[in-house]
Design a protein around this motif. Structure first.
Motif, PDB file in Angstrom:
ATOM      1  N   MET A  55      -3.718  13.840 -15.951  1.00  0.00           N
ATOM      2  CA  MET A  55      -2.420  14.063 -15.602  1.00  0.00           C
ATOM      3  C   MET A  55      -1.895  13.559 -14.270  1.00  0.00           C
ATOM      4  O   MET A  55      -2.721  13.615 -13.554  1.00  0.00           O
ATOM      5  CB  MET A  55      -1.853  15.650 -15.892  1.00  0.00           C
ATOM      6  N   THR A  56      -0.764  12.918 -14.131  1.00  0.00           N
ATOM      7  CA  THR A  56      -0.281  12.352 -12.551  1.00  0.00           C
ATOM      8  C   THR A  56       0.798  13.105 -12.355  1.00  0.00           C
ATOM      9  O   THR A  56       1.798  13.147 -12.937  1.00  0.00           O
ATOM     10  CB  THR A  56      -0.305  10.961 -12.756  1.00  0.00           C
ATOM     11  N   GLY A  57       0.481  13.896 -10.947  1.00  0.00           N
ATOM     12  CA  GLY A  57       1.651  14.651 -10.571  1.00  0.00           C
ATOM     13  C   GLY A  57       2.708  13.861  -9.916  1.00  0.00           C
ATOM     14  O   GLY A  57       2.467  12.615  -9.686  1.00  0.00           O
ATOM     15  N   GLY A  60       1.646  11.425  -6.908  1.00  0.00           N
ATOM     16  CA  GLY A  60       0.903  10.325  -7.290  1.00  0.00           C
ATOM     17  C   GLY A  60      -0.756  10.537  -7.474  1.00  0.00           C
ATOM     18  O   GLY A  60      -1.413   9.702  -8.035  1.00  0.00           O
ATOM     19  N   ASN A  61      -1.055  12.022  -7.076  1.00  0.00           N
ATOM     20  CA  ASN A  61      -2.238  12.049  -7.312  1.00  0.00           C
ATOM     21  C   ASN A  61      -2.838  12.578  -8.875  1.00  0.00           C
ATOM     22  O   ASN A  61      -1.752  13.011  -9.511  1.00  0.00           O
ATOM     23  CB  ASN A  61      -2.897  13.425  -6.412  1.00  0.00           C
ATOM     24  N   GLN A 166     -11.679   6.881  -5.252  1.00  0.00           N
ATOM     25  CA  GLN A 166     -10.544   6.783  -6.083  1.00  0.00           C
ATOM     26  C   GLN A 166     -10.649   7.676  -7.411  1.00  0.00           C
ATOM     27  O   GLN A 166     -10.131   8.803  -7.950  1.00  0.00           O
ATOM     28  CB  GLN A 166      -9.575   5.936  -6.182  1.00  0.00           C
ATOM     29  N   GLU A 167     -11.852   6.974  -8.323  1.00  0.00           N
ATOM     30  CA  GLU A 167     -12.165   7.706  -9.386  1.00  0.00           C
ATOM     31  C   GLU A 167     -12.635   9.192  -9.095  1.00  0.00           C
ATOM     32  O   GLU A 167     -12.158  10.191 -10.043  1.00  0.00           O
ATOM     33  CB  GLU A 167     -13.260   7.200 -10.185  1.00  0.00           C
ATOM     34  N   LEU A 168     -13.180   9.547  -8.090  1.00  0.00           N
ATOM     35  CA  LEU A 168     -13.710  10.702  -7.890  1.00  0.00           C
ATOM     36  C   LEU A 168     -12.567  11.941  -7.469  1.00  0.00           C
ATOM     37  O   LEU A 168     -12.614  12.939  -7.929  1.00  0.00           O
ATOM     38  CB  LEU A 168     -14.779  10.844  -6.590  1.00  0.00           C
ATOM     39  N   GLY A 173      -8.858  16.132  -8.856  1.00  0.00           N
ATOM     40  CA  GLY A 173      -7.171  16.287  -8.617  1.00  0.00           C
ATOM     41  C   GLY A 173      -6.766  16.134  -7.237  1.00  0.00           C
ATOM     42  O   GLY A 173      -6.191  17.271  -6.761  1.00  0.00           O
ATOM     43  N   THR A 174      -7.198  15.297  -6.335  1.00  0.00           N
ATOM     44  CA  THR A 174      -6.889  15.302  -4.803  1.00  0.00           C
ATOM     45  C   THR A 174      -6.549  13.770  -4.538  1.00  0.00           C
ATOM     46  O   THR A 174      -6.570  13.011  -5.485  1.00  0.00           O
ATOM     47  CB  THR A 174      -7.789  15.973  -4.095  1.00  0.00           C
ATOM     48  N   ALA A 175      -6.185  13.596  -3.309  1.00  0.00           N
ATOM     49  CA  ALA A 175      -6.289  12.345  -2.733  1.00  0.00           C
ATOM     50  C   ALA A 175      -7.409  11.615  -2.507  1.00  0.00           C
ATOM     51  O   ALA A 175      -8.216  12.215  -2.129  1.00  0.00           O
ATOM     52  CB  ALA A 175      -5.314  12.424  -1.600  1.00  0.00           C
ATOM     53  N   ARG A 176      -7.671  10.152  -2.341  1.00  0.00           N
ATOM     54  CA  ARG A 176      -8.433   9.305  -2.225  1.00  0.00           C
ATOM     55  C   ARG A 176      -9.100   9.583  -0.822  1.00  0.00           C
ATOM     56  O   ARG A 176     -10.293   9.909  -0.557  1.00  0.00           O
ATOM     57  CB  ARG A 176      -8.419   7.816  -2.333  1.00  0.00           C
ATOM     58  N   GLU A 177      -8.182   9.841   0.274  1.00  0.00           N
ATOM     59  CA  GLU A 177      -8.401  10.018   1.746  1.00  0.00           C
ATOM     60  C   GLU A 177      -9.154  11.241   1.872  1.00  0.00           C
ATOM     61  O   GLU A 177     -10.088  11.365   2.789  1.00  0.00           O
ATOM     62  CB  GLU A 177      -7.016   9.956   2.444  1.00  0.00           C
ATOM     63  N   VAL A 178      -8.854  12.383   0.959  1.00  0.00           N
ATOM     64  CA  VAL A 178      -9.572  13.670   1.146  1.00  0.00           C
ATOM     65  C   VAL A 178     -11.096  13.599   0.617  1.00  0.00           C
ATOM     66  O   VAL A 178     -11.776  14.029   1.338  1.00  0.00           O
ATOM     67  CB  VAL A 178      -8.890  14.910   0.315  1.00  0.00           C
TER      68      VAL A 178
END
Length: 207
Positions: A55-57, A60-61, A166-168, A173-178
């Motif tokens: 699911m995408t919120g 965008g995550n 990004q896949e992780l 369910g979080t941002a790639r930067e995190v």
């Protein structure tokens, strides 16, 4: 002729009817089985391969809700068929898959005429609901660094895994930067070594 355990619950006459009205499809890796907003045309039964439902919120995550493998039933489709609503998530083929599609009319007939089929569907729905409740609990009440370390620890025995940041991020369910920031910190602590699209574990991960 294909095989799926949910159809084995049917009386022989209904089973023959089902097999003659169900079509199988082969779906290549990366293809979309359904998208959010699509109407539900039937119940996909996964025969082999792997399909992930995510699911995408509005941010965008994305987050992976569950995966389907051999002999699995699409829980989201069950809900859509019973409520008449469209899909709220998308299904992406991770490994080349084969699925059998039970048309809506046939699904309704089997639910009405076979108590064993109906029970099998509801048991599958209940098990997946339990899994989703655990996912909600983890997302709502565990810190992201704890969730990431737990996810990695389960896989540390593999020595290394191939996955992008990004896949992780979608897995958790979080941002790639995190994810990138947390992985860099784990690398600094000597837990792992990062390279492009790959995470190598160093020694014991826990602790």
């Amino acid at each position: 002729m294909f095989h799926h355990s949910i159809l084995d619950t049917l009386p022989e006459s209904l089973r023959r009817d089902a097999l003659s009205n169900v079509k199988t499809v082969r779906i290549e890796q990366g293809r979309i089985l359904f998208r959010a907003g699509d109407p539900c045309q039937g119940l996909p039964l996964v025969l082999n391969g792997t399909v992930k439902v995510q699911m995408t919120g509005v941010s965008g995550n994305s987050i992976v809700l569950y995966r389907m493998g051999s002999d699995d039933i699409c829980t989201l489709s069950i809900g859509c068929l019973m409520t008449g609503h469209g899909y709220r998530a998308e299904a992406v083929v991770e490994e080349d898959a084969e699925a059998a599609m039970v048309p809506r009319g046939l699904f309704d007939r089997l639910m009405d005429q076979s108590a064993s089929f109906r029970l099998g569907i509801m048991e599958s729905y209940g098990r997946r609901l339990d899994d989703l409740m655990l996912l909600v609990e983890e997302v709502a009440f565990r810190r992201m660094d704890e969730r990431l370390e737990r996810w990695l620890e389960v896989r540390a025995g593999q020595g290394a895994i191939t996955i992008t940041h990004q896949e992780l991020a979608v897995e958790l369910g979080t941002a790639r930067e995190v994810i990138s920031r947390l992985l860099k910190e784990l690398e600094r602590r000597g837990k792992l070594r990062l390279s492009r699209g790959r995470i190598q574990f160093i020694g014991a991960f826990s602790g």
